[in-house]
Design a protein around this motif. Structure first.
Motif, PDB file in Angstrom:
ATOM      1  N   GLU A 173       0.924  -0.913  -0.089  1.00  0.00           N
ATOM      2  CA  GLU A 173      -0.093  -0.007  -0.061  1.00  0.00           C
ATOM      3  C   GLU A 173       0.990   1.181  -0.104  1.00  0.00           C
ATOM      4  O   GLU A 173       1.817   1.280   0.751  1.00  0.00           O
ATOM      5  CB  GLU A 173      -0.994  -0.131   1.299  1.00  0.00           C
ATOM      6  CG  GLU A 173      -1.826   1.187   1.212  1.00  0.00           C
ATOM      7  CD  GLU A 173      -3.063   1.170   2.544  1.00  0.00           C
ATOM      8  OE1 GLU A 173      -3.765   1.957   2.506  1.00  0.00           O
ATOM      9  OE2 GLU A 173      -2.695   0.049   3.098  1.00  0.00           O
ATOM     10  N   ALA A 174       0.426   2.192  -1.103  1.00  0.00           N
ATOM     11  CA  ALA A 174       1.321   3.402  -1.044  1.00  0.00           C
ATOM     12  C   ALA A 174       0.608   4.680  -0.350  1.00  0.00           C
ATOM     13  O   ALA A 174      -0.665   4.687  -0.387  1.00  0.00           O
ATOM     14  CB  ALA A 174       1.719   3.881  -2.440  1.00  0.00           C
ATOM     15  N   HIS A 175       1.341   5.296   0.378  1.00  0.00           N
ATOM     16  CA  HIS A 175       0.667   6.401   1.166  1.00  0.00           C
ATOM     17  C   HIS A 175       1.346   7.814   0.606  1.00  0.00           C
ATOM     18  O   HIS A 175       2.458   7.935   0.270  1.00  0.00           O
ATOM     19  CB  HIS A 175       0.868   6.412   2.761  1.00  0.00           C
ATOM     20  CG  HIS A 175       0.560   5.427   3.344  1.00  0.00           C
ATOM     21  ND1 HIS A 175      -1.054   5.349   3.375  1.00  0.00           N
ATOM     22  CD2 HIS A 175       0.886   4.169   3.610  1.00  0.00           C
ATOM     23  CE1 HIS A 175      -1.332   3.904   3.946  1.00  0.00           C
ATOM     24  NE2 HIS A 175      -0.185   3.339   4.220  1.00  0.00           N
ATOM     25  N   ASP A 176       0.588   8.814   0.748  1.00  0.00           N
ATOM     26  CA  ASP A 176       1.136  10.377   0.453  1.00  0.00           C
ATOM     27  C   ASP A 176       1.754  10.177  -1.024  1.00  0.00           C
ATOM     28  O   ASP A 176       2.767  10.687  -1.207  1.00  0.00           O
ATOM     29  CB  ASP A 176       2.146  10.633   1.469  1.00  0.00           C
ATOM     30  CG  ASP A 176       1.262  10.704   2.809  1.00  0.00           C
ATOM     31  OD1 ASP A 176       2.108  10.745   3.712  1.00  0.00           O
ATOM     32  OD2 ASP A 176       0.137  11.008   2.942  1.00  0.00           O
ATOM     33  N   VAL A 177       1.181   9.736  -2.003  1.00  0.00           N
ATOM     34  CA  VAL A 177       1.736   9.807  -3.501  1.00  0.00           C
ATOM     35  C   VAL A 177       2.184  11.125  -3.993  1.00  0.00           C
ATOM     36  O   VAL A 177       0.960  11.828  -4.058  1.00  0.00           O
ATOM     37  CB  VAL A 177       1.050   8.717  -4.389  1.00  0.00           C
ATOM     38  CG1 VAL A 177       1.635   8.746  -5.676  1.00  0.00           C
ATOM     39  CG2 VAL A 177       0.888   7.505  -3.905  1.00  0.00           C
ATOM     40  N   CYS A 178       3.311  11.425  -4.297  1.00  0.00           N
ATOM     41  CA  CYS A 178       3.520  12.842  -4.432  1.00  0.00           C
ATOM     42  C   CYS A 178       4.229  12.817  -6.169  1.00  0.00           C
ATOM     43  O   CYS A 178       4.887  12.138  -6.616  1.00  0.00           O
ATOM     44  CB  CYS A 178       4.882  13.279  -3.772  1.00  0.00           C
ATOM     45  SG  CYS A 178       5.525  14.905  -4.278  1.00  0.00           S
ATOM     46  N   ALA A 404      -1.596  12.711  -3.832  1.00  0.00           N
ATOM     47  CA  ALA A 404      -2.923  11.974  -3.910  1.00  0.00           C
ATOM     48  C   ALA A 404      -3.218  11.050  -2.561  1.00  0.00           C
ATOM     49  O   ALA A 404      -2.391  10.516  -2.063  1.00  0.00           O
ATOM     50  CB  ALA A 404      -2.832  11.019  -5.039  1.00  0.00           C
ATOM     51  N   SER A 405      -4.568  11.067  -2.257  1.00  0.00           N
ATOM     52  CA  SER A 405      -4.674  10.173  -1.027  1.00  0.00           C
ATOM     53  C   SER A 405      -3.966  10.376   0.235  1.00  0.00           C
ATOM     54  O   SER A 405      -3.076   9.594   0.834  1.00  0.00           O
ATOM     55  CB  SER A 405      -4.613   8.690  -1.324  1.00  0.00           C
ATOM     56  OG  SER A 405      -5.741   8.604  -2.229  1.00  0.00           O
ATOM     57  N   PRO A 406      -3.742  11.769   0.759  1.00  0.00           N
ATOM     58  CA  PRO A 406      -2.934  12.103   1.812  1.00  0.00           C
ATOM     59  C   PRO A 406      -3.075  11.549   2.927  1.00  0.00           C
ATOM     60  O   PRO A 406      -4.582  11.234   3.402  1.00  0.00           O
ATOM     61  CB  PRO A 406      -2.999  13.619   1.844  1.00  0.00           C
ATOM     62  CG  PRO A 406      -4.413  13.954   1.494  1.00  0.00           C
ATOM     63  CD  PRO A 406      -4.387  12.987   0.425  1.00  0.00           C
ATOM     64  N   SER A 407      -2.080  11.044   3.916  1.00  0.00           N
ATOM     65  CA  SER A 407      -2.448  10.613   5.202  1.00  0.00           C
ATOM     66  C   SER A 407      -2.863  11.874   6.205  1.00  0.00           C
ATOM     67  O   SER A 407      -2.848  12.939   5.853  1.00  0.00           O
ATOM     68  CB  SER A 407      -1.102   9.876   5.688  1.00  0.00           C
ATOM     69  OG  SER A 407      -0.075  11.011   5.644  1.00  0.00           O
ATOM     70  N   ALA A 408      -3.384  11.349   7.367  1.00  0.00           N
ATOM     71  CA  ALA A 408      -3.759  12.362   8.135  1.00  0.00           C
ATOM     72  C   ALA A 408      -2.686  13.222   8.685  1.00  0.00           C
ATOM     73  O   ALA A 408      -2.867  14.559   8.613  1.00  0.00           O
ATOM     74  CB  ALA A 408      -4.026  11.607   9.579  1.00  0.00           C
ATOM     75  N   ASP A 409      -1.412  12.692   8.675  1.00  0.00           N
ATOM     76  CA  ASP A 409      -0.358  13.548   9.097  1.00  0.00           C
ATOM     77  C   ASP A 409       0.014  14.553   8.108  1.00  0.00           C
ATOM     78  O   ASP A 409       0.306  15.749   8.228  1.00  0.00           O
ATOM     79  CB  ASP A 409       1.004  12.644   9.475  1.00  0.00           C
ATOM     80  CG  ASP A 409       0.914  12.104  10.834  1.00  0.00           C
ATOM     81  OD1 ASP A 409       0.147  12.275  11.475  1.00  0.00           O
ATOM     82  OD2 ASP A 409       1.576  11.339  10.902  1.00  0.00           O
ATOM     83  N   LEU A 410       0.120  14.075   6.836  1.00  0.00           N
ATOM     84  CA  LEU A 410       0.383  15.147   5.667  1.00  0.00           C
ATOM     85  C   LEU A 410      -0.623  16.095   5.495  1.00  0.00           C
ATOM     86  O   LEU A 410      -0.506  17.211   5.442  1.00  0.00           O
ATOM     87  CB  LEU A 410       0.605  14.362   4.602  1.00  0.00           C
ATOM     88  CG  LEU A 410       0.916  15.031   3.114  1.00  0.00           C
ATOM     89  CD1 LEU A 410       2.285  15.499   3.224  1.00  0.00           C
ATOM     90  CD2 LEU A 410       0.699  14.352   2.028  1.00  0.00           C
ATOM     91  N   ARG A 411      -2.150  15.793   5.744  1.00  0.00           N
ATOM     92  CA  ARG A 411      -3.027  16.537   5.614  1.00  0.00           C
ATOM     93  C   ARG A 411      -3.072  17.766   6.759  1.00  0.00           C
ATOM     94  O   ARG A 411      -3.056  18.934   6.316  1.00  0.00           O
ATOM     95  CB  ARG A 411      -4.349  15.809   5.576  1.00  0.00           C
ATOM     96  CG  ARG A 411      -5.731  16.772   5.351  1.00  0.00           C
ATOM     97  CD  ARG A 411      -6.954  16.143   5.500  1.00  0.00           C
ATOM     98  NE  ARG A 411      -7.019  14.808   4.972  1.00  0.00           N
ATOM     99  CZ  ARG A 411      -6.784  13.335   5.540  1.00  0.00           C
ATOM    100  NH1 ARG A 411      -6.508  13.386   6.643  1.00  0.00           N
ATOM    101  NH2 ARG A 411      -7.086  12.538   4.919  1.00  0.00           N
TER     102      ARG A 411
END
Length: 765
Positions: A173-178, A404-411
């Motif tokens: 699973e990929a998170h905080d795709v930039c 895309a689809s940011p995590s809670a921390d990134l948001r």
């Protein structure tokens, strides 16, 4: 070899995902080169390791399980050197790394070439052979290099598609795709992606599942029936004018629409769960690829008919669809190429961010976005834009990135930046009615660039002292025909009344280049050096005369109109324009309108005009610099091309030297000089321009409070000394850093782009 290259690229382009694309590559390259092994290793941006992603010839179980560190083995050596490595006896090389799970101990010959996209190494393409005596020859090496270059974009696109879908190269699973693009308009936005696309364009139809298969089938069959009726109607109308063999072409179209032909294949894909438009796109593109690969020239030419049929079907399916598109409360508008009309479709207050594949920070839409204060990222080349619909997105207009689809921390990180920006602007509101004046009393009027009525509201609330550039082409661009004199008059009156008695400078119609009118197309190979600006309107005096007439009538009783001529490259254009303006002025006066002759000025955008400033200024009332186009032409960089965006720099020494000369030569003949390019809206740029002697600065409304705050906090002599220092430097990046450092040392660091800790590594692109 060219035929083989073309067929491989076409096959790979048709792949549904990255794994299928890589499988096609290794299979077809192995066959084309007659080798025993062909493999692709991709660099995983998360782990910074090369992963074996596909192979023909090595053990299949090794795929996805074998990985090498960034500089490990021969694969790592190819990637780090960014050039091919061709070895006859690979195991004897000191960098050779053996993986028993691949079974590669059987193969001695090795040829590896890097897969590079936009200067970034995506991976390595490798072929191997058993015989000790074989060394791949120059032709084979050139072929593999060509294949790699051709397929790099496709691989990048496929990687990005997988990343946006939430999967890394390893399937995790990929998170905080930039994804990296070009900053278009500053600021940060968090919202939901809404993809918009031109109608009847199969290439940009997004891929998405069908919400209701029965409804999609009904929509498709309705389109098929409508197209059949259209073709039959045309065939009947032309029956008396065509020979039987020509009329038979209509029968070919109708046979292709038979249930057992093309529609049957589309229906099958819809039943698999694909929405009707996406299913049609896939089938039409498959037909096109098959026909293009045929040797028969007649059959190759049938591609035109298939594409036309696909467009007809798509057009019927799209009727009214995007007009009723639902926009989320916080809409991030996403498109292959944004247009002003697209921006206008979003309900007021719901547009928070913009993302465009095409364009750069100085393209027309980016300039409009800055005027509207909407964070924007441009130039996201090769990103699968159709995958962004419905996803939560973070738009970082400072760094030119989207997540895309940011995590809670990134948001939370970006939400804090949003709140800091809001707090900064609230703190600057008290400056609205104060003059823009340095500590030692030097006055610099701050004007705004406008195009939409919404710009006016923002401009007045930010304390603008007039309009330095009203883009009259905007009302032309949002209509499907030339606006009438009365319509233009109403547009212009709104602007003139809003700012009276302050001056409103209206630029005559400036189309061409990146500003196109759908109802007045200009097809040129090099539009920025072609028929644009004053060149168009002087060739079509009926357009010019009508526009000037509308401007003059709109100014009655206000008399704050100024007219500016764009894209001036020689004195004769000014003289011809003035002749037409005076003619209209006398005609309007004869009609009974009590108007004053407006001041007329020229825009300096063409390098040649820089060397004729005195002659041009002698003939007009004022001079204004369009620094965006002037920079573009001085540096020979298309400001809409994201591939060369890094070469476009407003702080380039040549640009600064030209701006200094323009100010000096204009003042030498006793005329005022202003500037209405984006450099004026940059706090550091504004200080340099003030030091050069520019009499007014015009910018987007969002930039005005920051620029006013900085100018009110310094002495002019301090700015003059800064200008003298930077004019001795020879690098635009060093100049920009020098200016930023001076601002930070003077306590203005809060007005610069936020310095943030990287929160993730860019994925895929």
């Amino acid at each position: 070899m060219l035929g083989i290259l073309r067929s491989i690229v076409q096959e790979v382009n048709s792949a549904r995902d990255l794994n299928e694309a890589l499988a096609i590559i290794v299979s077809r390259v192995q066959k084309a080169m007659g080798t025993e092994v062909c493999s692709v290793y991709l660099l995983d941006p998360t782990s910074n390791r090369y992963i074996l992603m596909a192979t023909e010839g090595l053990y299949k179980d090794a795929v996805g399980n074998v990985s090498l560190a960034h500089s490990e083995g021969l694969v790592g050596l190819v990637g780090s050197r960014e050039e091919p490595i061709n070895l006859e006896d690979a195991p004897s090389h000191p960098r050779y790394r053996y993986f028993p799970e691949t079974g590669e101990e059987r193969f001695s010959s090795f040829l590896g070439v890097p897969i590079i996209h936009h200067r970034a190494v995506l991976g390595v393409l490798v072929v191997q052979q058993r015989e000790n005596s074989r060394c791949f020859d120059e032709g084979e090496e050139a072929f593999l290099v060509t294949i790699s270059a051709q397929l790099a974009g496709v691989i990048a696109h496929s990687e990005a598609t997988g990343a946006i879908s939430g999967l890394s190269l390893t399937g995790e699973e990929a998170h905080d795709v930039c994804f990296n693009g070009v900053p278009g308009a500053p600021g940060v936005a968090i919202g939901t992606g809404t993809v918009v696309y031109p109608s009847a364009d199969l290439d940009v139809v997004p891929d998405k599942p069908a919400d209701d298969i029965d409804r999609e089938l009904e929509l498709f069959w309705s389109a098929v029936q409508a197209v059949k009726e259209d073709i039959e109607r045309v065939a009947n109308r032309l029956a008396s004018q065509l020979r039987p063999e020509e009329q038979a072409l209509f029968d070919v179209y109708l046979r292709m629409l038979d249930e057992s032909a093309l529609p049957g294949e589309v229906v099958s894909k819809i039943q698999e769960g694909i929405w009707a438009q996406g299913a049609l796109k896939q089938v039409i593109q498959q037909y096109i690829r098959h026909f293009e690969l045929m040797d028969d020239l007649y059959l190759q030419e049938r591609v035109v008919d298939i594409r036309d049929l696909g467009r007809r079907l798509l057009s019927h399916m799209q009727e009214g669809e995007q007009k009723h598109l639902e926009y989320p409360e916080r809409t991030v508008l996403v498109s292959e190429e944004l247009t002003p009309a697209m921006l206008g479709e979003v309900p007021k207050g719901q547009l928070v961010g913009l993302v465009s594949v095409k364009g750069s920070s100085n393209s027309h839409v980016a300039i409009l976005a800055r005027a509207m204060g909407v964070p924007t990222v441009m130039g996201l080349v090769d990103i699968p834009v159709n995958q962004l619909g419905g996803r939560e997105l973070v738009v970082d207009g400072f760094e030119g990135q989207i997540f895309a689809s940011p995590s809670a921390d990134l948001r939370a990180f970006y939400q804090a930046i949003c709140e800091e920006e809001d707090e900064l602007f609230r703190g600057l509101e008290e400056l609205r009615d104060k003059p823009c004046e340095t500590l030692d009393g030097h006055r610099v009027p701050l004007l705004v660039n406008t195009g939409l009525m919404t710009d006016v509201v923002r401009s007045l609330s930010h304390g603008a002292e007039g309009i330095g550039l009203y883009r009259t082409e905007v009302p032309f661009m949002i209509k499907d025909r030339f606006p009438s004199e009365q319509e233009q008059r109403e547009y212009y009156r709104e602007q003139l009344e809003a700012f009276a008695p302050n001056p409103v400078t209206m630029r005559t119609l400036d189309i061409g280049g990146d500003k196109a009118l759908t109802y007045f197309p200009i097809q040129e190979e090099n539009p920025f050096l072609g028929w644009r600006g004053i060149r168009v309107t002087l060739d079509h005096p009926e357009i010019f005369l009508l526009q000037v007439r509308a401007m003059l009538k709109a100014s009655e009783g206000l008399n704050n109109l100024q007219i500016m001529l764009p894209m001036i490259s020689n004195v004769s254009e000014v003289e011809e324009s003035l002749h037409l303006i005076y003619r209209v002025y006398h005609e309007v006066r004869e009609e009974g309108y009590d108007v004053h002759m407006p001041k007329v000025g020229v825009m300096i955008e063409v390098p040649g005009a820089v060397y004729q400033i005195r002659e041009l200024a002698d003939r007009v009332d004022f001079v204004s610099v369009g620094s965006n186009d002037l920079t573009q032409y001085l540096l020979a960089v298309d400001r809409n091309n994201p591939r060369v965006a890094q070469l476009y720099h407003s702080y380039h020494p040549a640009v600064l030297q030209a701006l200094v000369r323009i100010a000096q030569d204009t003042h030498a003949v006793g005329k005022p000089v202003g500037i209405c390019g984006e450099l004026a809206g940059d706090p550091g740029g504004a200080l340099l321009l003030m030091a050069m002697g520019y009499d007014s600065l015009s910018m987007n409304a969002a930039s005005l409070p920051k620029v006013k705050s900085v100018i009110r906090s310094v002495d002019r002599e301090w700015a003059v000394q800064l200008l003298q220092d930077v004019l001795l430097l020879d690098s635009p990046h060093v100049i920009k850093s020098c200016v930023d450092l001076a601002l930070r040392n003077a306590g203005f660091g809060r007005y610069l782009r936020p310095v943030k800790t990287p929160v993730c590594e860019p994925a895929a692109l």
